[in-house]
Scaffold this motif. Structure first.
Motif, PDB file in Angstrom:
ATOM      1  N   VAL A 263      10.741  36.508  33.970  1.00  0.00           N
ATOM      2  CA  VAL A 263      10.078  35.843  33.106  1.00  0.00           C
ATOM      3  C   VAL A 263       8.805  35.173  33.564  1.00  0.00           C
ATOM      4  O   VAL A 263       8.796  34.819  34.564  1.00  0.00           O
ATOM      5  CB  VAL A 263      11.075  34.766  32.939  1.00  0.00           C
ATOM      6  N   GLY A 264       7.916  35.220  32.611  1.00  0.00           N
ATOM      7  CA  GLY A 264       6.422  34.555  32.998  1.00  0.00           C
ATOM      8  C   GLY A 264       6.477  33.266  33.057  1.00  0.00           C
ATOM      9  O   GLY A 264       6.983  32.692  32.051  1.00  0.00           O
ATOM     10  N   LEU A 265       6.113  32.677  34.121  1.00  0.00           N
ATOM     11  CA  LEU A 265       6.143  31.150  34.145  1.00  0.00           C
ATOM     12  C   LEU A 265       4.749  30.647  34.345  1.00  0.00           C
ATOM     13  O   LEU A 265       4.607  29.716  35.121  1.00  0.00           O
ATOM     14  CB  LEU A 265       7.138  30.839  35.408  1.00  0.00           C
ATOM     15  N   ASN A 266       3.884  31.171  33.758  1.00  0.00           N
ATOM     16  CA  ASN A 266       2.609  30.734  33.476  1.00  0.00           C
ATOM     17  C   ASN A 266       2.457  29.213  33.364  1.00  0.00           C
ATOM     18  O   ASN A 266       3.215  28.694  32.305  1.00  0.00           O
ATOM     19  CB  ASN A 266       1.709  31.089  32.559  1.00  0.00           C
ATOM     20  N   GLU A 285      15.230  29.172  39.431  1.00  0.00           N
ATOM     21  CA  GLU A 285      14.385  30.101  39.855  1.00  0.00           C
ATOM     22  C   GLU A 285      14.816  31.205  40.833  1.00  0.00           C
ATOM     23  O   GLU A 285      14.903  30.622  42.023  1.00  0.00           O
ATOM     24  CB  GLU A 285      12.893  29.587  39.844  1.00  0.00           C
ATOM     25  N   GLN A 286      14.749  32.417  40.751  1.00  0.00           N
ATOM     26  CA  GLN A 286      14.643  33.367  41.848  1.00  0.00           C
ATOM     27  C   GLN A 286      13.871  34.333  41.914  1.00  0.00           C
ATOM     28  O   GLN A 286      13.407  34.821  40.872  1.00  0.00           O
ATOM     29  CB  GLN A 286      16.293  33.945  41.577  1.00  0.00           C
ATOM     30  N   ASP A 287      13.507  34.654  43.083  1.00  0.00           N
ATOM     31  CA  ASP A 287      12.610  35.963  43.399  1.00  0.00           C
ATOM     32  C   ASP A 287      11.495  35.402  42.806  1.00  0.00           C
ATOM     33  O   ASP A 287      10.782  36.212  42.101  1.00  0.00           O
ATOM     34  CB  ASP A 287      13.167  37.181  43.051  1.00  0.00           C
ATOM     35  N   ALA A 288      10.873  34.405  43.018  1.00  0.00           N
ATOM     36  CA  ALA A 288       9.495  34.011  42.496  1.00  0.00           C
ATOM     37  C   ALA A 288       8.261  35.100  43.061  1.00  0.00           C
ATOM     38  O   ALA A 288       8.317  35.117  44.027  1.00  0.00           O
ATOM     39  CB  ALA A 288       9.137  32.479  42.699  1.00  0.00           C
ATOM     40  N   ARG A 289       7.420  35.304  42.221  1.00  0.00           N
ATOM     41  CA  ARG A 289       6.254  36.251  42.583  1.00  0.00           C
ATOM     42  C   ARG A 289       5.362  36.234  41.467  1.00  0.00           C
ATOM     43  O   ARG A 289       5.247  35.521  40.673  1.00  0.00           O
ATOM     44  CB  ARG A 289       6.978  37.789  42.535  1.00  0.00           C
ATOM     45  N   VAL A 296       5.798  34.604  38.106  1.00  0.00           N
ATOM     46  CA  VAL A 296       7.047  35.291  37.357  1.00  0.00           C
ATOM     47  C   VAL A 296       7.975  35.067  38.448  1.00  0.00           C
ATOM     48  O   VAL A 296       8.055  35.041  39.573  1.00  0.00           O
ATOM     49  CB  VAL A 296       6.923  36.859  37.146  1.00  0.00           C
ATOM     50  N   ALA A 297       9.285  34.886  37.480  1.00  0.00           N
ATOM     51  CA  ALA A 297      10.659  34.772  38.585  1.00  0.00           C
ATOM     52  C   ALA A 297      11.748  35.157  37.440  1.00  0.00           C
ATOM     53  O   ALA A 297      11.808  35.308  36.106  1.00  0.00           O
ATOM     54  CB  ALA A 297      10.804  33.357  38.924  1.00  0.00           C
ATOM     55  N   ASP A 298      12.980  35.507  38.259  1.00  0.00           N
ATOM     56  CA  ASP A 298      14.069  35.591  37.411  1.00  0.00           C
ATOM     57  C   ASP A 298      14.886  34.173  37.282  1.00  0.00           C
ATOM     58  O   ASP A 298      14.894  33.575  38.136  1.00  0.00           O
ATOM     59  CB  ASP A 298      14.999  36.618  38.190  1.00  0.00           C
ATOM     60  N   LEU A 299      15.318  33.664  36.147  1.00  0.00           N
ATOM     61  CA  LEU A 299      15.994  32.585  35.828  1.00  0.00           C
ATOM     62  C   LEU A 299      17.474  32.766  35.804  1.00  0.00           C
ATOM     63  O   LEU A 299      18.099  33.548  34.991  1.00  0.00           O
ATOM     64  CB  LEU A 299      15.373  32.015  34.438  1.00  0.00           C
ATOM     65  N   ARG A 300      18.256  32.026  36.622  1.00  0.00           N
ATOM     66  CA  ARG A 300      19.529  31.975  36.337  1.00  0.00           C
ATOM     67  C   ARG A 300      20.108  30.462  35.524  1.00  0.00           C
ATOM     68  O   ARG A 300      19.528  29.731  35.963  1.00  0.00           O
ATOM     69  CB  ARG A 300      20.520  31.838  37.720  1.00  0.00           C
ATOM     70  N   VAL A 301      20.477  30.712  34.493  1.00  0.00           N
ATOM     71  CA  VAL A 301      21.005  29.660  33.533  1.00  0.00           C
ATOM     72  C   VAL A 301      22.422  29.371  33.407  1.00  0.00           C
ATOM     73  O   VAL A 301      23.046  30.473  32.953  1.00  0.00           O
ATOM     74  CB  VAL A 301      20.386  29.728  32.268  1.00  0.00           C
TER      75      VAL A 301
END
Length: 444
Positions: A263-266, A285-289, A296-301
């Protein structure tokens, strides 16, 4: 483009939502990558492009003005541009479908080229005012013939050389800002845009990436004209506006636990994440990059008990497209949510304030409408009564937002026409099913 045959839909969620979601590529970045690739020198390669109807309308328009745009079998898009100033006269009208972004940004591009282009669109787009881009671009020398109210169909006669201007945005609008900057690319001298409230900055990031001379200082964005852009390799991050639906769905459906990938987190787009966390949402947020210059990061919700808040108005520009689904989240929170400062919603694909107020009220929510937003008396996690058919007003975000609301309703909330969802998120319904929801097409 949008089918003429309505496609009514209801979505139930009898079990918790579980699984992993990969959302489509960011729509804003997809549009801009095609446009800038089309006026760059060389071959731009784009991975992860959103292949919804809005973005495909941009690709078709750029082809009509001389760019070569092809899609490989593996989903890689190749764009061979014509160079800044090299756009060709299109043979026919540019059909924009439902895409306001395509229309406003392309009007800006055309405005500083010696060509004439006519823009047309569907009923929803044709009701949206274009005066906010007509005004600054007219100051640069472009000439417009628009339908009453500054609407489509609209003809723009570009001018070269255009006149560089300094323009202060009267309302916070990334589309207007971008239209002026794109026109400034082919105007001699420095074109400046002043924005008092920051808006999404994808145009600035990408223009720099393609080699434009662009600076940002104290709210003044300056771009040097007669630029030469160089082709780029672009990886499009996942669209936060598409991820928003799953963030809210997982938050309100008891027992849910999902991961949304890439997910883009601009910061100019992440307002909904901030607002939901203020309400008590469980978003990790997981694996922020960093991908292609964008965070970008993966989001666990996971499901959480939400609490009503006063949404900080300064968040509005960074989540303007997410307000409809934020209204849904607020409906299931404990206590009152006041979400204001979003008058821009009145001139989207529909009047999103009025349409969401009507839809949620019909479904059983307690809503007070304001000129710039809504006050929502939350239900403390209790489901909506449902049992109604609501009007989506040919608006993809209304349809998807009310689809999310339907997942937490005692009886189905029927969306009168879900076909417009294809403009931005063709796999939305299939993704809902993969997570455990039960979409049902009606009247077919």
């Amino acid at each position: 483009m949008h089918t003429p045959h309505p496609a009514p839909l209801a979505i139930a969620a009898p079990v918790p939502l579980r699984g992993t979601v990969t959302v489509p590529g960011d729509k804003s970045i997809s549009h801009r990558s095609l446009m800038l690739g089309s006026i760059a020198v060389g071959e731009t390669r784009i991975q992860g492009l959103l292949e919804g109807e809005d973005v495909l309308a941009t690709a078709t328009a750029m082809r009509a003005m001389g760019a070569t745009i092809e899609r490989d079998a593996d989903g890689l898009w190749r764009v061979n541009g014509v160079g800044v100033g090299g756009l060709l006269q299109p043979a026919g009208a540019l059909e924009m479908g439902n895409s306001g972004t395509s229309t406003r940004l392309l009007i800006g591009l055309v405005a500083s080229h010696p060509i004439t282009a006519t823009f047309t669109g569907d009923a929803s787009l044709s009701a949206r005012p274009m005066g906010r881009v007509i005004d600054p671009l007219s100051r640069m020398g472009a000439d417009f013939t628009a339908s009453p109210g500054g609407r489509l169909p609209l003809m723009v006669r570009g001018i070269c050389p255009a006149v560089p201007i300094t323009y202060e945005l009267p309302v916070a609008s990334a589309q207007v800002k971008s239209a002026v900057l794109l026109a400034g690319l082919n105007a001699p001298g420095i074109t400046r845009v002043i924005e008092r409230v920051p808006t999404r900055d994808h145009s600035e990031r990408m223009l720099r990436g393609f080699g434009a001379e662009l600076t940002v200082e104290d709210g003044v964005i300056s771009i040097a004209g007669e630029a030469e852009l160089t082709a780029q390799d672009i990886v499009v991050p996942g669209d936060p506006s598409s991820a928003a639906f799953w963030m809210v769905a997982a938050s309100i459906v008891p027992g849910s636990d999902i991961v949304i990938r890439n997910v883009g987190l601009n910061p100019t787009r992440a307002g909904l994440v901030t607002a939901l966390r203020l309400m008590g949402a469980d978003i990790t947020e997981q694996d922020a990059r960093t991908v292609g210059g964008e965070p970008v990061a993966d989001l666990r919700v996971r499901h959480a008990a939400l609490t009503g808040i006063e949404v900080p108005p300064e968040l509005a520009p960074s989540m303007i497209d997410e307000y409809p689904v934020l209204f849904v989240a607020a409906t299931f929170a404990a206590g009152r949510t006041v979400a204001r400062g979003a008058e821009e919603l009145r001139v989207k694909e529909s009047d999103r304030i009025a349409v969401m107020a009507a839809a949620l009220t019909a479904a059983g929510a307690a809503i007070t409408e304001h000129p710039d937003g809504l006050t929502i008396e939350g239900r403390g996690g209790d489901p909506l009564p449902g049992g109604v058919r609501i009007a989506s007003s040919l608006d993809h975000r209304i349809a998807m937002s009310m689809g999310v609301a339907s997942m937490r309703a005692t009886r189905p909330i029927e969306i009168d026409d879900a076909a417009p969802i294809a403009t931005s998120y063709p796999d939305f319904i299939a993704t809902a099913a993969a997570l455990g929801a039960e979409p049902t097409w009606l009247d077919r």
